[in-house]
Design a protein around this motif. Structure first.
Motif, PDB file in Angstrom:
ATOM      1  N   THR A 184       1.060  -1.197   0.439  1.00  0.00           N
ATOM      2  CA  THR A 184      -0.144   0.084  -0.088  1.00  0.00           C
ATOM      3  C   THR A 184       0.837   1.532  -0.174  1.00  0.00           C
ATOM      4  OG1 THR A 184      -1.667   1.017   1.071  1.00  0.00           O
ATOM      5  CG2 THR A 184      -0.485  -0.321   2.783  1.00  0.00           C
ATOM      6  N   ALA A 185       0.209   2.505   0.708  1.00  0.00           N
ATOM      7  CA  ALA A 185       1.058   3.830   0.623  1.00  0.00           C
ATOM      8  C   ALA A 185       2.124   3.158   1.902  1.00  0.00           C
ATOM      9  CB  ALA A 185       0.614   4.471   1.192  1.00  0.00           C
ATOM     10  N   ASP A 186       2.889   4.327   1.939  1.00  0.00           N
ATOM     11  CA  ASP A 186       4.259   4.131   2.745  1.00  0.00           C
ATOM     12  C   ASP A 186       3.171   4.213   4.196  1.00  0.00           C
ATOM     13  OD1 ASP A 186       6.150   4.148   4.903  1.00  0.00           O
ATOM     14  OD2 ASP A 186       7.535   5.901   4.078  1.00  0.00           O
ATOM     15  N   THR A 187       3.503   3.091   4.577  1.00  0.00           N
ATOM     16  CA  THR A 187       2.615   3.213   6.217  1.00  0.00           C
ATOM     17  C   THR A 187       2.992   4.123   7.840  1.00  0.00           C
ATOM     18  OG1 THR A 187       3.473   0.599   6.512  1.00  0.00           O
ATOM     19  CG2 THR A 187       1.482   1.124   6.057  1.00  0.00           C
ATOM     20  N   HIS A 188       4.421   4.301   7.279  1.00  0.00           N
ATOM     21  CA  HIS A 188       4.953   5.265   8.209  1.00  0.00           C
ATOM     22  C   HIS A 188       4.735   6.863   8.280  1.00  0.00           C
ATOM     23  CE1 HIS A 188       7.523   2.493  10.147  1.00  0.00           C
ATOM     24  NE2 HIS A 188       6.556   2.673  11.044  1.00  0.00           N
ATOM     25  N   HIS A 189       4.256   6.486   7.039  1.00  0.00           N
ATOM     26  CA  HIS A 189       4.140   8.520   6.826  1.00  0.00           C
ATOM     27  C   HIS A 189       2.870   8.862   7.961  1.00  0.00           C
ATOM     28  CE1 HIS A 189       2.943  11.796   4.539  1.00  0.00           C
ATOM     29  NE2 HIS A 189       3.528  11.554   3.928  1.00  0.00           N
TER      30      HIS A 189
ATOM     31  N   PHE B  58      -0.404   8.835   6.536  1.00  0.00           N
ATOM     32  CA  PHE B  58      -1.284   7.374   6.223  1.00  0.00           C
ATOM     33  C   PHE B  58      -1.399   6.452   7.749  1.00  0.00           C
ATOM     34  CE2 PHE B  58      -1.755   3.116   4.309  1.00  0.00           C
ATOM     35  CZ  PHE B  58      -2.664   3.955   3.626  1.00  0.00           C
ATOM     36  N   SER B  59       0.018   6.909   8.663  1.00  0.00           N
ATOM     37  CA  SER B  59       0.023   5.767   9.969  1.00  0.00           C
ATOM     38  C   SER B  59      -1.265   6.696  11.229  1.00  0.00           C
ATOM     39  CB  SER B  59       1.638   5.785  10.597  1.00  0.00           C
ATOM     40  OG  SER B  59       1.776   7.722  10.679  1.00  0.00           O
ATOM     41  N   SER B  60      -1.622   7.841  11.141  1.00  0.00           N
ATOM     42  CA  SER B  60      -2.871   8.208  11.824  1.00  0.00           C
ATOM     43  C   SER B  60      -3.973   7.303  11.226  1.00  0.00           C
ATOM     44  CB  SER B  60      -2.396   9.095  12.357  1.00  0.00           C
ATOM     45  OG  SER B  60      -2.815  10.091  10.464  1.00  0.00           O
ATOM     46  N   LEU B  61      -4.515   6.512  10.574  1.00  0.00           N
ATOM     47  CA  LEU B  61      -5.601   6.444   9.943  1.00  0.00           C
ATOM     48  C   LEU B  61      -5.985   5.303  11.311  1.00  0.00           C
ATOM     49  CD1 LEU B  61      -5.528   5.828   6.287  1.00  0.00           C
ATOM     50  CD2 LEU B  61      -6.524   8.305   7.625  1.00  0.00           C
ATOM     51  N   PRO B  62      -7.179   4.932  11.337  1.00  0.00           N
ATOM     52  CA  PRO B  62      -7.771   3.913  12.145  1.00  0.00           C
ATOM     53  C   PRO B  62      -7.848   2.483  11.928  1.00  0.00           C
ATOM     54  CG  PRO B  62      -9.384   5.650  10.972  1.00  0.00           C
ATOM     55  CD  PRO B  62      -8.331   6.238  10.582  1.00  0.00           C
ATOM     56  N   PHE B  63      -7.685   2.510  10.532  1.00  0.00           N
ATOM     57  CA  PHE B  63      -7.570   1.251  10.646  1.00  0.00           C
ATOM     58  C   PHE B  63      -5.795   0.375   9.904  1.00  0.00           C
ATOM     59  CE2 PHE B  63      -8.596   4.023   7.102  1.00  0.00           C
ATOM     60  CZ  PHE B  63      -7.792   3.640   5.740  1.00  0.00           C
ATOM     61  N   ILE B  64      -4.870   1.818  10.273  1.00  0.00           N
ATOM     62  CA  ILE B  64      -3.837   1.038  10.012  1.00  0.00           C
ATOM     63  C   ILE B  64      -2.860   0.145  10.700  1.00  0.00           C
ATOM     64  CG2 ILE B  64      -1.379   1.832   9.274  1.00  0.00           C
ATOM     65  CD1 ILE B  64      -3.775   1.451   6.840  1.00  0.00           C
TER      66      ILE B  64
ATOM     67  N   TYR C  34      -3.287  11.726  -1.752  1.00  0.00           N
ATOM     68  CA  TYR C  34      -3.344  12.346  -2.468  1.00  0.00           C
ATOM     69  C   TYR C  34      -3.264  14.839  -2.253  1.00  0.00           C
ATOM     70  CZ  TYR C  34      -5.359  10.048  -6.096  1.00  0.00           C
ATOM     71  OH  TYR C  34      -5.798   8.838  -7.653  1.00  0.00           O
ATOM     72  N   CYS C  35      -2.253  14.334  -1.148  1.00  0.00           N
ATOM     73  CA  CYS C  35      -2.563  15.537  -0.021  1.00  0.00           C
ATOM     74  C   CYS C  35      -1.186  15.848  -0.771  1.00  0.00           C
ATOM     75  CB  CYS C  35      -2.131  15.637   1.741  1.00  0.00           C
ATOM     76  SG  CYS C  35      -1.568  14.385   2.103  1.00  0.00           S
ATOM     77  N   GLN C  36      -0.444  16.947  -0.434  1.00  0.00           N
ATOM     78  CA  GLN C  36       1.359  17.088  -1.000  1.00  0.00           C
ATOM     79  C   GLN C  36       2.054  16.795  -0.236  1.00  0.00           C
ATOM     80  OE1 GLN C  36       2.259  21.733  -0.389  1.00  0.00           O
ATOM     81  NE2 GLN C  36       3.459  21.474  -1.863  1.00  0.00           N
ATOM     82  N   GLN C  37       3.153  16.076  -0.573  1.00  0.00           N
ATOM     83  CA  GLN C  37       4.025  15.595  -0.246  1.00  0.00           C
ATOM     84  C   GLN C  37       3.087  14.276   0.206  1.00  0.00           C
ATOM     85  OE1 GLN C  37       6.443  17.526   2.087  1.00  0.00           O
ATOM     86  NE2 GLN C  37       7.809  18.301   0.630  1.00  0.00           N
ATOM     87  N   GLY C  38       1.853  13.511  -0.520  1.00  0.00           N
ATOM     88  CA  GLY C  38       1.651  12.778   0.364  1.00  0.00           C
ATOM     89  C   GLY C  38       1.590  10.506   0.387  1.00  0.00           C
ATOM     90  N   ALA C  39       1.382  10.061   0.994  1.00  0.00           N
ATOM     91  CA  ALA C  39       2.113   9.125   1.508  1.00  0.00           C
ATOM     92  C   ALA C  39       2.513   7.981   0.086  1.00  0.00           C
ATOM     93  CB  ALA C  39       0.520   7.959   2.607  1.00  0.00           C
ATOM     94  N   SER C  40       2.147   8.311  -0.939  1.00  0.00           N
ATOM     95  CA  SER C  40       2.704   7.963  -2.158  1.00  0.00           C
ATOM     96  C   SER C  40       3.033   7.978  -2.848  1.00  0.00           C
ATOM     97  CB  SER C  40       1.262   7.271  -2.919  1.00  0.00           C
ATOM     98  OG  SER C  40       0.196   6.014  -2.174  1.00  0.00           O
ATOM     99  N   ASP C  41       3.800   9.077  -2.424  1.00  0.00           N
ATOM    100  CA  ASP C  41       5.218  10.567  -2.902  1.00  0.00           C
ATOM    101  C   ASP C  41       6.301   9.730  -3.201  1.00  0.00           C
ATOM    102  OD1 ASP C  41       6.328  12.031  -5.002  1.00  0.00           O
ATOM    103  OD2 ASP C  41       5.395  13.639  -3.020  1.00  0.00           O
ATOM    104  N   PHE C  42       6.684   8.483  -4.426  1.00  0.00           N
ATOM    105  CA  PHE C  42       7.799   8.202  -3.992  1.00  0.00           C
ATOM    106  C   PHE C  42       8.545   8.629  -4.571  1.00  0.00           C
ATOM    107  CE2 PHE C  42       4.851   3.832  -3.382  1.00  0.00           C
ATOM    108  CZ  PHE C  42       4.202   4.439  -2.230  1.00  0.00           C
ATOM    109  N   ARG C  43       8.019   9.508  -5.262  1.00  0.00           N
ATOM    110  CA  ARG C  43       9.370  10.202  -6.089  1.00  0.00           C
ATOM    111  C   ARG C  43      10.422  10.402  -5.624  1.00  0.00           C
ATOM    112  NH1 ARG C  43       7.081  16.088  -7.138  1.00  0.00           N
ATOM    113  NH2 ARG C  43       6.457  16.377  -4.975  1.00  0.00           N
TER     114      ARG C  43
END
Length: 306
Positions: free
Chosen positions: A108-113, A116-122, A265-274
Motif C-alpha cells: 500500500t502507501a508508506d504506512t509510516h507516513h 497514513f500511520s494516523s488512520l484508524p485502520f492501519i 493525494y495531499c501534498q507530499q502524500g503517503a504515496s509520493d515515491f519520487r
C-alpha cells in the motif's frame, strides 16, 4: 543467485486479488518451490504446480508445522485476515519454525507516513512492523510499499476516476504526486525482491509503475475515452473529515476510501515515491501511466459490451 538460499517460498492469501498475481509470478520462476497456505475450510482452487497446505489459522502448532522447512513467507492476507491479527500469528509461528524471511501484507502507501500511520485502520500493519523489528535478529523482513493498485483502482473507481460515467474526484486540484503499481508488476517485484536480499533485507522497498498527478491521469483518460470528463473538486482535509463521518455511521468501506484518498493525494502524500523507487535496481520493468489508463479504458469498454 539468492535462490539457493531462499528456495522454498510459502504464500498466504494466494487466492486474493493481489495474491493471485504474486502466485503467478512465483510459479513462473523455476528456482522456487512454491507452497500456498490456505484456511482449512477454503474452497479456493490453485494451479496444479503449486503445493497447497490447508491449516487452521488459529492453531499455532499447525501453522508452525506447515511453515517448517520454508525459507520465505509472503503474506498477501486481506483486510479481514489482518484484523484477525493473522500476520502477527504467522510471524510468531515463522520464528518458531526457523523461517528466514518474512514479507508482510503491506502493499500500500508508506504506512509510516504521518498522514497514513494516523488512520484508524492501519494499526494492524504498524503492529506487524513492530513485531518484525523485535524479531529481526531471528527472522529478516522486507516491507513493500506499492502505492495504489493502478489497474484495480482505475477499474473500480477507488482512485477517484469513474470510467463508465466519465467523472473524476480531483483532490487538492489534482496537482500532487502519487504512485501506483499494477497487480502483475507487484507480483514480479516480490520475485525480484527475493532474488536480491543484498538490496532488500530488513528494509522498506518502494515500487511503482508510475508516479503521476491526477491532472496527468485525467488528460489521458479524456484522450483515450474521447470524452470530456466531469470534474468534482474536493480537498484532502475534507476527505479526511468524510472518512471520519463514514466510520461514525458504520460505513467502513467508504470510510477507508475517503481516509486513503486524504493521505495519498495531499501534498507530499503517503504515496509520493519520487526518488525512492527500487524498480531499476531490482530489474522490475514499469508500465507507463499512459499504458495503464489505455488498458483501463479498454477493459471498461469490454465490460460494457458483455
Amino acid at each position: 543467485m539468492s535462490s539457493t538460499t531462499y528456495k522454498n517460498v510459502i504464500l498466504v492469501g494466494g487466492a486474493g486479488e493481489l495474491g493471485k498475481h504474486i502466485l503467478t509470478a512465483l510459479l513462473a520462476d523455476s528456482s522456487f518451490n512454491v507452497t500456498v497456505l490456505t484456511r482449512i475450510d477454503s474452497k479456493s482452487t490453485f494451479p496444479s504446480n503449486a503445493k497447497v497446505v490447508k491449516v487452521d489459522y488459529k492453531d499455532k502448532n499447525g501453522l508452525k508445522q506447515a511453515l517448517t522447512g520454508q525459507d520465505v513467507v509472503v503474506s498477501a492476507a486481506g483486510n479481514t485476515a489482518l484484523s484477525d491479527k493473522l500476520d502477527l500469528t504467522l510471524i510468531e509461528a515463522s520464528v518458531e519454525a526457523g523461517v528466514k524471511w518474512y514479507i508482510p501484507s503491506e502493499f500500500t502507501a508508506d504506512t509510516h507516513h504521518p498522514r497514513f500511520s494516523s488512520l484508524p485502520f492501519i494499526g494492524d500493519k504498524l503492529e506487524t512492523i513492530e513485531l518484525l523489528k523485535k524479531h529481526q535478529s531471528r527472522i529478516a523482513h522486507t516491507l513493500i510499499s506499492t502505492g495504489g493498485f493502478l489497474d484495480w483502482g482505475f477499474d473500480n473507481g477507488f482512485l477517484g476516476f469513474d470510467i463508465s460515467n466519465h467523472t473524476v474526484n480531483l483532490y487538492d486540484e489534482g496537482k500532487n504526486y502519487v504512485s501506483g503499481t499494477t497487480l502483475p508488476s507487484i507480483g514480479k517485484a516480490v520475485v525480484a525482491i527475493i532474488h536480491h536480499p543484498e538490496l532488500t533485507l530488513n528494509k522498506r522497498i518502494y515500487i511503482a509503475d508510475a508516479v503521476f498527478t491526477q491532472q496527468q491521469a485525467l488528460a489521458l483518460f479524456e484522450k483515450y475515452s474521447g470524452k470530456k470528463w466531469t470534474v468534482k473538486r474536493i480537498s484532502t482535509d475534507d476527505s479526511l473529515k468524510q472518512g471520519a463521518d463514514y466510520f461514525a455511521k458504520g460505513d467502513i468501506m467508504k470510510g477507508v476510501q475517503a481516509y486513503i484518498m486524504s493521505a495519498i493525494y495531499c501534498q507530499q502524500g503517503a504515496s509520493d515515491f519520487r526518488g525512492k523507487t527500487s524498480n531499476d535496481a531490482l530489474g522490475v520493468k514499469t508500465v507507463s501511466l499512459e499504458q495503464a489508463v489505455k488498458e483501463a479504458i479498454e477493459r471498461s469498454k469490454a465490460d460494457a459490451t458483455h
